[in-house]
Scaffold this motif. Structure first.
Motif, PDB file in Angstrom:
ATOM      1  N   LEU A 115     -39.953  28.463 -36.099  1.00 40.84           N
ATOM      2  CA  LEU A 115     -39.479  29.961 -35.706  1.00 40.84           C
ATOM      3  C   LEU A 115     -38.745  31.027 -36.882  1.00 40.84           C
ATOM      4  O   LEU A 115     -39.514  31.794 -36.385  1.00 40.84           O
ATOM      5  N   ILE A 116     -37.616  30.497 -37.415  1.00 42.37           N
ATOM      6  CA  ILE A 116     -37.196  31.187 -38.314  1.00 42.37           C
ATOM      7  C   ILE A 116     -38.351  32.233 -39.183  1.00 42.37           C
ATOM      8  O   ILE A 116     -38.821  32.798 -39.607  1.00 42.37           O
ATOM      9  N   ARG A 117     -39.099  30.745 -39.998  1.00 43.25           N
ATOM     10  CA  ARG A 117     -40.069  31.485 -40.992  1.00 43.25           C
ATOM     11  C   ARG A 117     -40.727  32.299 -40.210  1.00 43.25           C
ATOM     12  O   ARG A 117     -41.351  32.885 -41.697  1.00 43.25           O
ATOM     13  N   GLU A 118     -41.092  31.711 -39.207  1.00 43.40           N
ATOM     14  CA  GLU A 118     -42.657  32.328 -38.879  1.00 43.40           C
ATOM     15  C   GLU A 118     -41.697  33.690 -38.101  1.00 43.40           C
ATOM     16  O   GLU A 118     -42.904  34.636 -38.023  1.00 43.40           O
ATOM     17  N   ALA A 119     -40.836  34.274 -38.193  1.00 40.90           N
ATOM     18  CA  ALA A 119     -39.930  35.553 -37.890  1.00 40.90           C
ATOM     19  C   ALA A 119     -40.184  35.692 -36.534  1.00 40.90           C
ATOM     20  O   ALA A 119     -40.914  36.719 -35.978  1.00 40.90           O
ATOM     21  N   GLN A 120     -40.506  34.815 -35.467  1.00 42.35           N
ATOM     22  CA  GLN A 120     -40.896  34.988 -34.150  1.00 42.35           C
ATOM     23  C   GLN A 120     -38.960  34.420 -33.844  1.00 42.35           C
ATOM     24  O   GLN A 120     -39.361  35.576 -32.262  1.00 42.35           O
ATOM     25  N   ALA A 121     -38.027  34.388 -34.056  1.00 40.43           N
ATOM     26  CA  ALA A 121     -36.768  34.881 -33.337  1.00 40.43           C
ATOM     27  C   ALA A 121     -36.530  35.869 -32.737  1.00 40.43           C
ATOM     28  O   ALA A 121     -35.869  35.931 -32.051  1.00 40.43           O
ATOM     29  N   GLY A 122     -36.399  36.968 -33.837  1.00 39.18           N
ATOM     30  CA  GLY A 122     -35.956  38.137 -33.324  1.00 39.18           C
ATOM     31  C   GLY A 122     -34.036  38.247 -32.878  1.00 39.18           C
ATOM     32  O   GLY A 122     -33.090  36.859 -32.643  1.00 39.18           O
ATOM     33  N   GLN A 123     -32.960  39.264 -32.180  1.00 34.98           N
ATOM     34  CA  GLN A 123     -32.337  38.779 -32.053  1.00 34.98           C
ATOM     35  C   GLN A 123     -32.240  39.142 -30.527  1.00 34.98           C
ATOM     36  O   GLN A 123     -30.793  38.370 -29.811  1.00 34.98           O
ATOM     37  N   ASP A 124     -33.319  38.636 -29.924  1.00 31.60           N
ATOM     38  CA  ASP A 124     -32.611  38.310 -27.841  1.00 31.60           C
ATOM     39  C   ASP A 124     -32.815  36.756 -27.460  1.00 31.60           C
ATOM     40  O   ASP A 124     -33.122  35.863 -28.186  1.00 31.60           O
ATOM     41  N   PRO A 125     -31.260  36.515 -27.287  1.00 25.19           N
ATOM     42  CA  PRO A 125     -31.386  34.798 -27.054  1.00 25.19           C
ATOM     43  C   PRO A 125     -32.582  34.645 -26.041  1.00 25.19           C
ATOM     44  O   PRO A 125     -33.033  32.910 -26.363  1.00 25.19           O
ATOM     45  N   GLU A 126     -32.972  35.122 -24.942  1.00 24.26           N
ATOM     46  CA  GLU A 126     -34.540  34.615 -24.364  1.00 24.26           C
ATOM     47  C   GLU A 126     -35.647  34.256 -24.871  1.00 24.26           C
ATOM     48  O   GLU A 126     -36.414  33.849 -24.652  1.00 24.26           O
ATOM     49  N   ARG A 127     -36.147  35.475 -26.294  1.00 20.85           N
ATOM     50  CA  ARG A 127     -37.022  35.209 -26.369  1.00 20.85           C
ATOM     51  C   ARG A 127     -36.612  33.896 -27.485  1.00 20.85           C
ATOM     52  O   ARG A 127     -37.676  33.043 -27.592  1.00 20.85           O
ATOM     53  N   ILE A 128     -35.562  33.491 -27.994  1.00 19.36           N
ATOM     54  CA  ILE A 128     -35.177  32.685 -28.632  1.00 19.36           C
ATOM     55  C   ILE A 128     -36.155  30.988 -28.056  1.00 19.36           C
ATOM     56  O   ILE A 128     -36.599  30.572 -28.077  1.00 19.36           O
ATOM     57  N   ARG A 129     -34.966  31.555 -26.115  1.00 21.59           N
ATOM     58  CA  ARG A 129     -35.185  30.050 -25.492  1.00 21.59           C
ATOM     59  C   ARG A 129     -36.648  29.909 -25.229  1.00 21.59           C
ATOM     60  O   ARG A 129     -37.303  29.180 -25.026  1.00 21.59           O
ATOM     61  N   GLU A 130     -37.697  30.867 -24.820  1.00 17.24           N
ATOM     62  CA  GLU A 130     -39.022  31.164 -25.090  1.00 17.24           C
ATOM     63  C   GLU A 130     -39.844  30.160 -26.195  1.00 17.24           C
ATOM     64  O   GLU A 130     -40.560  29.630 -25.952  1.00 17.24           O
ATOM     65  N   GLY A 140     -28.838  19.283 -22.571  1.00 18.49           N
ATOM     66  CA  GLY A 140     -28.868  20.448 -21.516  1.00 18.49           C
ATOM     67  C   GLY A 140     -27.859  21.624 -22.528  1.00 18.49           C
ATOM     68  O   GLY A 140     -27.179  22.088 -22.548  1.00 18.49           O
ATOM     69  N   ALA A 141     -27.809  21.777 -24.124  1.00 16.34           N
ATOM     70  CA  ALA A 141     -27.074  21.550 -25.039  1.00 16.34           C
ATOM     71  C   ALA A 141     -27.826  23.048 -25.665  1.00 16.34           C
ATOM     72  O   ALA A 141     -28.002  23.737 -26.776  1.00 16.34           O
ATOM     73  N   TYR A 142     -28.742  23.530 -24.787  1.00 18.86           N
ATOM     74  CA  TYR A 142     -29.700  24.773 -24.734  1.00 18.86           C
ATOM     75  C   TYR A 142     -28.628  26.192 -25.336  1.00 18.86           C
ATOM     76  O   TYR A 142     -28.935  26.909 -25.958  1.00 18.86           O
ATOM     77  N   ALA A 143     -27.666  26.060 -24.686  1.00 15.87           N
ATOM     78  CA  ALA A 143     -27.054  27.397 -25.095  1.00 15.87           C
ATOM     79  C   ALA A 143     -26.457  27.111 -26.655  1.00 15.87           C
ATOM     80  O   ALA A 143     -26.147  28.867 -28.026  1.00 15.87           O
ATOM     81  N   GLY A 144     -25.889  25.964 -26.694  1.00 15.59           N
ATOM     82  CA  GLY A 144     -25.396  26.019 -28.606  1.00 15.59           C
ATOM     83  C   GLY A 144     -26.840  25.875 -29.303  1.00 15.59           C
ATOM     84  O   GLY A 144     -26.277  26.442 -30.605  1.00 15.59           O
ATOM     85  N   ILE A 145     -28.102  25.343 -28.400  1.00 17.71           N
ATOM     86  CA  ILE A 145     -28.931  25.195 -29.258  1.00 17.71           C
ATOM     87  C   ILE A 145     -29.275  27.503 -29.514  1.00 17.71           C
ATOM     88  O   ILE A 145     -29.674  27.219 -30.409  1.00 17.71           O
ATOM     89  N   THR A 146     -29.622  27.900 -29.022  1.00 13.90           N
ATOM     90  CA  THR A 146     -30.063  29.490 -28.741  1.00 13.90           C
ATOM     91  C   THR A 146     -28.863  30.114 -29.847  1.00 13.90           C
ATOM     92  O   THR A 146     -28.824  30.985 -30.926  1.00 13.90           O
ATOM     93  N   GLU A 147     -27.820  29.602 -29.772  1.00 17.40           N
ATOM     94  CA  GLU A 147     -26.306  30.230 -30.687  1.00 17.40           C
ATOM     95  C   GLU A 147     -26.716  30.106 -32.734  1.00 17.40           C
ATOM     96  O   GLU A 147     -26.432  30.740 -32.914  1.00 17.40           O
ATOM     97  N   ALA A 148     -27.280  28.247 -32.747  1.00 14.73           N
ATOM     98  CA  ALA A 148     -27.246  27.665 -33.861  1.00 14.73           C
ATOM     99  C   ALA A 148     -28.854  28.639 -33.674  1.00 14.73           C
ATOM    100  O   ALA A 148     -28.308  29.374 -35.672  1.00 14.73           O
ATOM    101  N   VAL A 149     -29.536  28.808 -33.421  1.00 17.38           N
ATOM    102  CA  VAL A 149     -30.770  29.432 -34.079  1.00 17.38           C
ATOM    103  C   VAL A 149     -30.469  31.369 -34.396  1.00 17.38           C
ATOM    104  O   VAL A 149     -30.506  32.248 -35.292  1.00 17.38           O
ATOM    105  N   LEU A 150     -29.255  31.681 -33.754  1.00 16.54           N
ATOM    106  CA  LEU A 150     -29.139  33.530 -33.554  1.00 16.54           C
ATOM    107  C   LEU A 150     -28.206  33.121 -35.304  1.00 16.54           C
ATOM    108  O   LEU A 150     -28.879  34.192 -36.114  1.00 16.54           O
ATOM    109  N   GLU A 151     -27.091  32.127 -35.220  1.00  8.18           N
ATOM    110  CA  GLU A 151     -26.430  32.391 -36.630  1.00  8.18           C
ATOM    111  C   GLU A 151     -27.709  31.511 -37.733  1.00  8.18           C
ATOM    112  O   GLU A 151     -27.636  32.745 -39.226  1.00  8.18           O
ATOM    113  N   ALA A 152     -27.935  30.349 -38.296  1.00  2.00           N
ATOM    114  CA  ALA A 152     -29.004  31.104 -39.052  1.00  2.00           C
ATOM    115  C   ALA A 152     -30.038  31.535 -39.458  1.00  2.00           C
ATOM    116  O   ALA A 152     -30.066  31.932 -40.491  1.00  2.00           O
TER     117      ALA A 152
END
Length: 176
Positions: A115-130, A140-152
């Motif tokens: 997702l990050i390599r494809e430049a599809q993550a953006g800064q919007d947590p909802e976009r990352i979840r989608e 149900g670790a989705y909140a931590g996963i989303t935060e991890a993607v944003l940080e990475a």
């Protein structure tokens, strides 16, 4: 009848015998190459536990016939870290508790890297979840996963050049 294919797996080019043309990439990785990070969850492409990168794109390894990938480059969770140094996505998952039981974690991490390599993550947590919705976490670790993607993503993004104003060149004399 065995057919040989060539795959570059985690940076190593290999000629691999395929004993049955119906073998999936997931089964080849797990049973043939003993790379067990990608998990067999649903075996139907619905959970994402088997996510790997093929030629830089995220795929469900349980749905891809290995024979159809002749010549491809495959990156699995085992090839992500560099020696003892974790990939930024792996480090972010640890920092943000992006896992609980850990079963889905390799697929989640590989999907996040893609997702990050494809430049599809953006800064919007909802976009990352989608964009990560193809990877299920029963814990149900989705909140931590989303935060991890944003940080990475922030850690992996090139830092913008310093755009602060520079002092004027004083050496050419000043007008009075």
């Amino acid at each position: 009848m065995s057919v040989d294919i060539v795959l570059t797996v985690n940076g190593t080019r290999r000629t691999i015998p395929i004993p049955d043309p119906r073998i999936t990439l997931l089964d080849l990785l797990r049973e043939g190459l003993h790379l067990t990070g990608a998990k067999k969850g649903c075996d139907r492409g619905q959970c994402g536990a088997c996510t790997v990168l093929v030629d830089g794109r995220r795929i469900n390894a349980c749905l891809a016939l290995a024979i159809s990938l002749d010549g491809a480059e495959v990156l699995t969770i085992e090839g992500l870290a560099e020696g003892d140094r974790l990939h930024p996505v792996q480090a972010a998952f640890i920092a943000h508790d992006g896992f609980q039981c850990g079963f889905c974690t390799p697929g989640q991490i590989m999907s996040a890297v893609g997702l990050i390599r494809e430049a599809q993550a953006g800064q919007d947590p909802e976009r990352i979840r989608e964009a990560m919705s193809g990877n299920l976490c029963r814990c149900g670790a989705y909140a931590g996963i989303t935060e991890a993607v944003l940080e990475a993503q922030a850690a992996m993004s090139p830092q913008p050049a310093d755009m602060s104003p520079q002092p004027a060149d004083q050496s050419q004399g000043e007008a009075a």
